[in-house]
Design an enzyme around this catalytic site. Sequence first.
Site, PDB file in Angstrom:
ATOM      1  N   ASP A 100      -0.278   5.011   1.197  1.00  0.00           N
ATOM      2  CA  ASP A 100      -0.539   5.927   2.309  1.00  0.00           C
ATOM      3  C   ASP A 100      -0.529   5.190   3.644  1.00  0.00           C
ATOM      4  O   ASP A 100      -1.162   4.133   3.789  1.00  0.00           O
ATOM      5  CB  ASP A 100      -1.886   6.618   2.119  1.00  0.00           C
ATOM      6  CG  ASP A 100      -1.925   7.500   0.875  1.00  0.00           C
ATOM      7  OD1 ASP A 100      -2.440   8.616   0.959  1.00  0.00           O
ATOM      8  OD2 ASP A 100      -1.433   7.062  -0.185  1.00  0.00           O
ATOM      9  N   ASP A 131       0.871  -1.172   0.000  1.00  0.00           N
ATOM     10  CA  ASP A 131       0.000   0.000   0.000  1.00  0.00           C
ATOM     11  C   ASP A 131       0.911   1.226   0.000  1.00  0.00           C
ATOM     12  O   ASP A 131       2.118   1.124   0.261  1.00  0.00           O
ATOM     13  CB  ASP A 131      -0.889  -0.051   1.251  1.00  0.00           C
ATOM     14  CG  ASP A 131      -1.801   1.161   1.384  1.00  0.00           C
ATOM     15  OD1 ASP A 131      -2.258   1.686   0.358  1.00  0.00           O
ATOM     16  OD2 ASP A 131      -2.037   1.581   2.528  1.00  0.00           O
TER      17      ASP A 131
END
Length: 244
Positions: free
Chosen positions: A15, A13
């Site tokens: 953020d 991922d």
Amino acid sequence: MTHRQRFGTVVFDCDSTLSAIEGIEELAAEHRAEIAALTEAAMRGEVPLEEVYGRRLQLVRPSRAQLDAIGRRYLETLVPDARETIQALRREGIQVRIVSGGLRPAVLALASALGVEDDAVAAVDIYFDDAGRYAGFDAASPLACSGGKREILARWADRLPRPVMLVGDGATDLEARPLVDLFVAFAGVVERPPVTAAADVVVRTRSLAPILPLALGGQAPSNAADRGVFERGLEMLQPLKLFS
């Protein structure tokens, strides 16, 4: 628990995993509190992502210049050892990909700086007019909806060397758990209990170094330059007794 397998692919991922910020919140300005609350509700799995995605962007209406600035902020706020870990994974022949509900121009800026190719990145396209003003986003993107990361991983499935590890912090990452061989909840920036409770492994240190020994099955990397980050990661994993 013992983890001795070597992984063929690691998917990150963006953020609150590779970077310590949530890009949409950085864009929010006077709407920051409202957008942070919407984001957190979606990442905890309390509301579907599709209910908040377009609403957040309509509040913010980011320009091209603002997206460029978020790309720079991603780099300024890299989680410790993110760059070194990705470099080491790539030197070991492990495929690295990024899947994010973030906005593609900013995520691509981060990926490029980390040596990850554009075609190994999935994120949400955003549109601008000739003056660089906000003109909408790709509302058809799976990543603007719940279950989107699972759909992307399904599309990638025949191109990902297995086993596959997914590293992320939110409910949208957890949704993709059935498509991977190991889901690592990264709680070094923010811990979301529903996600960590369902993860295979939880990393709570503010460092991505533990991903390297996990990906290598506890075996030292072949490149001597990568052994420092490997040893740091191994030490951080010791309380979990993963390689005992």
